[in-house]
Design an enzyme around this catalytic site. Structure first.
Site, PDB file in Angstrom:
ATOM      1  N   ARG A 191       2.268   2.491  -2.591  1.00 45.63           N
ATOM      2  CA  ARG A 191       2.010   3.233  -3.841  1.00 45.63           C
ATOM      3  C   ARG A 191       0.998   2.489  -4.697  1.00 45.63           C
ATOM      4  NH1 ARG A 191       6.107   0.995  -7.548  1.00 45.63           N
ATOM      5  NH2 ARG A 191       7.565  -0.232  -6.343  1.00 45.63           N
TER       6      ARG A 191
ATOM      7  N   LYS B  54      -1.204 -15.227 -11.020  1.00 49.80           N
ATOM      8  CA  LYS B  54      -2.501 -14.541 -10.977  1.00 49.80           C
ATOM      9  C   LYS B  54      -3.653 -15.517 -11.230  1.00 49.80           C
ATOM     10  CE  LYS B  54      -1.255 -10.332  -9.973  1.00 49.80           C
ATOM     11  NZ  LYS B  54      -1.393  -9.919  -8.559  1.00 49.80           N
TER      12      LYS B  54
ATOM     13  N   ALA C  30       0.805  -1.234   0.000  1.00 53.11           N
ATOM     14  CA  ALA C  30       0.000   0.000   0.000  1.00 53.11           C
ATOM     15  C   ALA C  30       0.834   1.279   0.000  1.00 53.11           C
ATOM     16  CB  ALA C  30      -0.961  -0.008   1.188  1.00 53.11           C
TER      17      ALA C  30
ATOM     18  N   TYR D  68       4.027 -14.520 -13.927  1.00 51.82           N
ATOM     19  CA  TYR D  68       2.982 -13.638 -13.368  1.00 51.82           C
ATOM     20  C   TYR D  68       1.580 -14.173 -13.700  1.00 51.82           C
ATOM     21  CZ  TYR D  68       0.697  -9.032 -12.638  1.00 51.82           C
ATOM     22  OH  TYR D  68      -0.097  -7.992 -12.221  1.00 51.82           O
TER      23      TYR D  68
ATOM     24  N   ASP E 129       7.609  -7.962   4.874  1.00 45.49           N
ATOM     25  CA  ASP E 129       7.774  -8.692   3.613  1.00 45.49           C
ATOM     26  C   ASP E 129       6.749  -9.823   3.620  1.00 45.49           C
ATOM     27  OD1 ASP E 129       8.515 -10.331   1.523  1.00 45.49           O
ATOM     28  OD2 ASP E 129      10.670 -10.076   1.877  1.00 45.49           O
TER      29      ASP E 129
END
Ligand code: NAP
Length: 255
Positions: free
Chosen positions: A17, A159, A15, A155, A64
């Site tokens: 950015r 996802k 959070a 990725y 982390d």
């Protein structure tokens, strides 16, 4: 008027950015107390300051999400501060794009660990409090890349995995009044999309223009477009929505 998340306590990962920061601000504007969690505590300060300046409550938490001990400690810290934990938004993410033949093991492991292991560790730690309360909302951040995207074998796999994770948690945690959903954003303007443009050697303007041509709504997404949907999913207005994946992509066909 009281916000629809009044007295709720939320944790938003990643959070500092981008989409996570917009989500943290939006949940705080709806009345939630928000733990702004990111790798480095100092990086969270801008988001925390923006929430405080708007009259909301926020706490910077350095963590982390790949590390079980840090995640447990972070959730404990939030509950010690505010007494409960109602909402978890698993948003932290990275990209390590490359075509398969060039993809290193490290590129693969990093992406799996942040997205999949991170969401697993955060959800496992948070559900303990949510089950006890018989109340909770979890939102995982998938992507249109889950449907396949050149240069993103790692990725896209992570996802897509998050969608299975979402449906499974919705089944396991539903009996405890915990809703679990996923958002799957398309092209959202953040540092992550800027990095993607850089990788393919395009200026960001060119990259964005090319994306917009394929988006029926004819504009790129903003972090707030995602934050607004998350705010709905974690509200009681969505209390009978669980196990769903909501695409936020301006109707862009994938592939
Ligand atoms: P972003 O601007 O790069 O922000 C991601 C944040 O996650 C950063 O603050 C980053 O911290 C943090 N993070 C990375 N690894 C972490 C870890 N191990 N533990 C804690 N925090 C960590 O990305 P974004 O575009 O807002 O993306 C947010 C989420 O939306 C991601 O899950 C992304 O995959 C997903 N998404 C984005 C888009 C898009 O078009 N932007 C589309 C679909 C899905 P550092 O700055 O220290 O690295």
């Amino acid at each position: 008027m009281l916000g629809r998340l009044q007295d709720r306590v939320a944790v938003v990962t990643g959070a500092a950015r981008g989409i996570g920061a917009a989500t943290a601000k939006r949940l705080a504007a709806d009345g939630a107390k928000v733990a702004v969690l990111d790798l480095r505590k100092e990086a969270c300060q801008d988001t925390v300051n923006a929430i405080s300046a708007a009259g909301g409550h926020a706490l910077a938490v350095g963590c982390d999400v790949r590390d079980a001990q840090q995640v447990e400690a972070a959730m404990q810290q939030v509950v010690a501060r505010w007494g409960r934990l109602d909402i978890l938004v698993n948003n932290a993410g990275i990209i390590r794009d490359n075509l398969l033949f060039r993809m290193s093991e490290d590129d693969w492991d990093m992406v799996m660990n942040v997205h999949l292991k991170g969401a697993f560790l955060c959800s496992r730690a948070a559900q303990r409090y949510m089950v006890e309360q018989r109340y909770g909302k979890i939102v995982n951040t998938s992507s249109t890349s889950a449907l396949g995207n050149r240069g993103q074998a790692n990725y896209a796999t992570a996802k897509a995995g998050l969608q299975g994770f979402t449906r499974t948690l919705a089944i396991e945690l539903g009996p405890f009044n915990i809703n679990v959903n996923a958002v799957a954003p398309g092209f959202i303007v953040t540092d992550m999309t800027r990095a993607a443009a850089e990788r393919v050697g395009m200026s960001f303007e060119e990259f964005e223009r090319a994306a917009i041509e394929r988006i029926p709504l004819r504009r790129a997404g903003k972090p707030e477009d995602v934050a607004n949907v998350v705010a709905f999913l974690v509200s009681d207005e969505a209390s009978y929505v669980s196990g769903q994946v909501i695409y936020i992509n301006g109707a862009r066909p994938q592939g």
